[in-house]
Design an enzyme around this catalytic site. Structure first.
Site, PDB file in Angstrom:
ATOM      1  N   ASN A   1       0.828  -1.222   0.000  1.00  0.00           N
ATOM      2  CA  ASN A   1       0.000   0.000   0.000  1.00  0.00           C
ATOM      3  C   ASN A   1       0.860   1.268   0.000  1.00  0.00           C
ATOM      4  OD1 ASN A   1       0.973   0.193   2.585  1.00  0.00           O
ATOM      5  ND2 ASN A   1      -1.016   0.409   3.591  1.00  0.00           N
TER       6      ASN A   1
ATOM      7  N   THR B   1       5.050   2.781   3.934  1.00  0.00           N
ATOM      8  CA  THR B   1       6.465   3.094   4.185  1.00  0.00           C
ATOM      9  C   THR B   1       7.352   2.647   3.031  1.00  0.00           C
ATOM     10  OG1 THR B   1       6.715   1.003   5.386  1.00  0.00           O
ATOM     11  CG2 THR B   1       6.277   2.983   6.691  1.00  0.00           C
TER      12      THR B   1
ATOM     13  N   TYR C   1       3.130  -3.115  17.691  1.00  0.00           N
ATOM     14  CA  TYR C   1       3.998  -3.894  16.793  1.00  0.00           C
ATOM     15  C   TYR C   1       4.301  -5.258  17.408  1.00  0.00           C
ATOM     16  CZ  TYR C   1       8.122  -4.829  13.831  1.00  0.00           C
ATOM     17  OH  TYR C   1       9.044  -5.378  12.965  1.00  0.00           O
TER      18      TYR C   1
ATOM     19  N   TYR D   1      -3.246 -22.061  12.203  1.00  0.00           N
ATOM     20  CA  TYR D   1      -3.590 -22.527  10.843  1.00  0.00           C
ATOM     21  C   TYR D   1      -2.788 -23.785  10.490  1.00  0.00           C
ATOM     22  CZ  TYR D   1      -6.673 -18.846   9.036  1.00  0.00           C
ATOM     23  OH  TYR D   1      -7.742 -18.032   8.784  1.00  0.00           O
TER      24      TYR D   1
HETATM   25  P1  NAD Z   1       9.562  -1.336   5.430  1.00  0.00           P
HETATM   26  O1  NAD Z   1       8.755  -0.358   6.182  1.00  0.00           O
HETATM   27  O2  NAD Z   1      10.604  -0.837   4.487  1.00  0.00           O
HETATM   28  O3  NAD Z   1       8.635  -2.330   4.600  1.00  0.00           O
HETATM   29  C1  NAD Z   1       7.318  -2.638   4.960  1.00  0.00           C
HETATM   30  C2  NAD Z   1       6.474  -2.615   3.694  1.00  0.00           C
HETATM   31  O4  NAD Z   1       5.129  -2.979   4.028  1.00  0.00           O
HETATM   32  C3  NAD Z   1       6.398  -1.214   3.078  1.00  0.00           C
HETATM   33  O5  NAD Z   1       6.624  -1.299   1.691  1.00  0.00           O
HETATM   34  C4  NAD Z   1       4.987  -0.749   3.399  1.00  0.00           C
HETATM   35  O6  NAD Z   1       4.483   0.187   2.469  1.00  0.00           O
HETATM   36  C5  NAD Z   1       4.240  -2.065   3.403  1.00  0.00           C
HETATM   37  N1  NAD Z   1       3.000  -2.016   4.196  1.00  0.00           N
HETATM   38  C6  NAD Z   1       2.844  -1.536   5.459  1.00  0.00           C
HETATM   39  N2  NAD Z   1       1.561  -1.661   5.849  1.00  0.00           N
HETATM   40  C7  NAD Z   1       0.904  -2.251   4.810  1.00  0.00           C
HETATM   41  C8  NAD Z   1      -0.449  -2.641   4.596  1.00  0.00           C
HETATM   42  N3  NAD Z   1      -1.383  -2.459   5.549  1.00  0.00           N
HETATM   43  N4  NAD Z   1      -0.780  -3.211   3.403  1.00  0.00           N
HETATM   44  C9  NAD Z   1       0.157  -3.379   2.433  1.00  0.00           C
HETATM   45  N5  NAD Z   1       1.440  -3.029   2.577  1.00  0.00           N
HETATM   46  C10 NAD Z   1       1.819  -2.469   3.760  1.00  0.00           C
HETATM   47  O7  NAD Z   1      10.221  -2.316   6.510  1.00  0.00           O
HETATM   48  P2  NAD Z   1      11.205  -3.562   6.339  1.00  0.00           P
HETATM   49  O8  NAD Z   1      12.380  -3.317   7.193  1.00  0.00           O
HETATM   50  O9  NAD Z   1      11.393  -3.873   4.912  1.00  0.00           O
HETATM   51  O10 NAD Z   1      10.351  -4.708   7.036  1.00  0.00           O
HETATM   52  C11 NAD Z   1       9.695  -5.717   6.295  1.00  0.00           C
HETATM   53  C12 NAD Z   1       9.110  -6.750   7.254  1.00  0.00           C
HETATM   54  O11 NAD Z   1      10.159  -7.347   8.015  1.00  0.00           O
HETATM   55  C13 NAD Z   1       8.114  -6.166   8.256  1.00  0.00           C
HETATM   56  O12 NAD Z   1       7.061  -7.090   8.436  1.00  0.00           O
HETATM   57  C14 NAD Z   1       8.921  -6.045   9.529  1.00  0.00           C
HETATM   58  O13 NAD Z   1       8.127  -6.147  10.670  1.00  0.00           O
HETATM   59  C15 NAD Z   1       9.877  -7.231   9.398  1.00  0.00           C
HETATM   60  N6  NAD Z   1      11.107  -7.007  10.177  1.00  0.00           N
HETATM   61  C16 NAD Z   1      12.084  -6.168   9.715  1.00  0.00           C
HETATM   62  C17 NAD Z   1      13.224  -5.955  10.488  1.00  0.00           C
HETATM   63  C18 NAD Z   1      14.351  -5.075  10.022  1.00  0.00           C
HETATM   64  O14 NAD Z   1      15.311  -4.898  10.771  1.00  0.00           O
HETATM   65  N7  NAD Z   1      14.351  -4.533   8.843  1.00  0.00           N
HETATM   66  C19 NAD Z   1      13.355  -6.602  11.730  1.00  0.00           C
HETATM   67  C20 NAD Z   1      12.325  -7.409  12.176  1.00  0.00           C
HETATM   68  C21 NAD Z   1      11.215  -7.626  11.380  1.00  0.00           C
END
Ligand code: NAD
Ligand code: UDP
Length: 308
Positions: A32, A35, A143, A157
């Site tokens: 969406n 971020t 979160y 599931y």
């Molecule tokens: P990011 O914010 O760059 O990516 C998240 C993506 O999800 C974005 O493109 C955003 O637009 C999209 N998004 C958010 N809400 C949404 C929704 N309701 N519908 C559709 N799209 C949506 O962050 P990231 O670092 O790339 O993280 C990706 C995943 O990995 C996340 O689930 C995060 O919790 C997990 N994670 C990341 C880290 C890290 O250090 N980078 C650590 C632990 C977990």
């Protein structure tokens, strides 16, 4: 294979799309753009096997796919606290929608969980068997508890409906395409140093994190999805542990310039320490990180120079 990546326009998601396309798959990227950014996937838009769908994971979706990676969720504290109710909805309803789809089309489904499920950990380093120390009503809870509930849904599931799940707990990961203003420590420090501003350490700087370079992490994702010995949860992260003081000093050393270190108040519930126990990843995935922090930071700095 035809593969759905939710959150595919984000930092990790865009690297995952790159990798899956390189491996010869077709990729549907659902995002969406809360971020995530179109620039992260601009180079893929003309790829014949890539499709971008602007959609919110809290609303149901249908795709004929063989695998699903669920990454959609804001990941940096300022972003996920911006609209905390939406963050919980994204984790919980996003998980339900991915699992419902996986059940219907019999796809293997991957959940990007987090080291935040361990909260402010009383056990160090953190093995997957540790249940965590999470505040259920604090500023980080939207979160942490959203991600914990998503794990619960994945395992229900799996037990109730035989859905073919994989769950990974990601520890702090950094690299090119992190959002320059996302407020996470690596992007903050690098952007501050590149602009010649002072680096903002929250609290006394003695809190620790373990930083994994993005390419190592994505390799772990692929290995988890390609094996059948474990469904997880499995920690992926770099066991190298650093204080924020050390990270700030290293960033200044690599970038140079006149930046100094200044202190700011520590946010509520900020975990004091974090380090993955990756025994299971070594055993089941034959995986361990290969990029040391200094090398990964250099590559990340090269990217951020194009963003100032
Ligand atoms: P990011 O914010 O760059 O990516 C998240 C993506 O999800 C974005 O493109 C955003 O637009 C999209 N998004 C958010 N809400 C949404 C929704 N309701 N519908 C559709 N799209 C949506 O962050 P990231 O670092 O790339 O993280 C990706 C995943 O990995 C996340 O689930 C995060 O919790 C997990 N994670 C990341 C880290 C890290 O250090 N980078 C650590 C632990 C977990
Ligand atoms: N942090 C900091 N200065 C910043 C941004 C973050 O000292 O400009 C600290 C933050 O308080 C935390 C650590 O760095 O202790 C990691 O923060 P980040 O938001 O990157 O990740 P998380 O807290 O979710 O692990």
């Amino acid at each position: 294979m035809r593969i759905l990546v939710t959150g595919g326009a984000g930092f990790l998601g865009s690297h995952l799309c790159d990798r899956l396309l390189r491996d010869g798959h077709e990729v549907v990227c659902l995002d969406n753009l809360f971020t995530g950014r179109k620039t992260n996937i601009a180079h893929l838009l003309t790829h014949p096997s890539f499709e971008f769908v602007r959609h919110d994971v809290i609303d149901p979706f249908k795709f004929e796919v063989e695998q699903i990676y669920n990454l959609a969720c804001p990941a940096s504290p300022p972003h996920y606290q911006f609209n905390p109710i939406k963050t919980t909805k994204t984790s919980v309803m996003g998980a339900i929608n991915c699992l419902g789809l996986a059940k219907r089309v019999k796809a293997r489904v991957f959940q990007a969980s987090t080291s935040e499920v361990y909260g402010d950990p009383a056990v160090h380093p953190q093995p997957e068997s540790y249940w965590g120390n999470v505040n259920p009503i604090g500023r980080r809870s939207c979160y942490d508890e959203g991600k914990r509930c998503a794990e619960t849904l994945f395992f229900d599931y799996y037990r109730e409906n035989k859905v073919d799940i994989r769950v990974v707990r990601i520890f702090n990961t950094y690299g090119p395409r992190m959002h320059p203003n996302d407020g996470r420590v690596v992007s903050n420090f690098i952007m501050q140093a590149l602009r010649g501003e002072d680096l903002t350490i929250y609290g006394d700087g003695m809190q620790t994190r373990s930083f994994c370079y993005v390419d190592d992490l994505i390799e772990g994702f692929i290995r988890l999805m390609h094996q059948t010995e474990t469904v997880g949860p499995i920690n992926l992260g770099n066991p190298g542990e650093f204080t924020m003081q050390q990270l700030a000093e290293l960033t200044i050393k690599l970038i140079g310039g006149k930046s100094r270190i200044v202190r700011k108040p520590l946010p509520a519930d900020d975990p004091k320490q974090r380090q993955p126990d990756i025994t299971l990843a070594k055993k089941y995935l034959k995986w361990e990180p290969t990029v040391p922090l200094e090398e990964g930071l250099k590559r990340t700095i090269t990217y951020f120079r194009t963003q100032v």
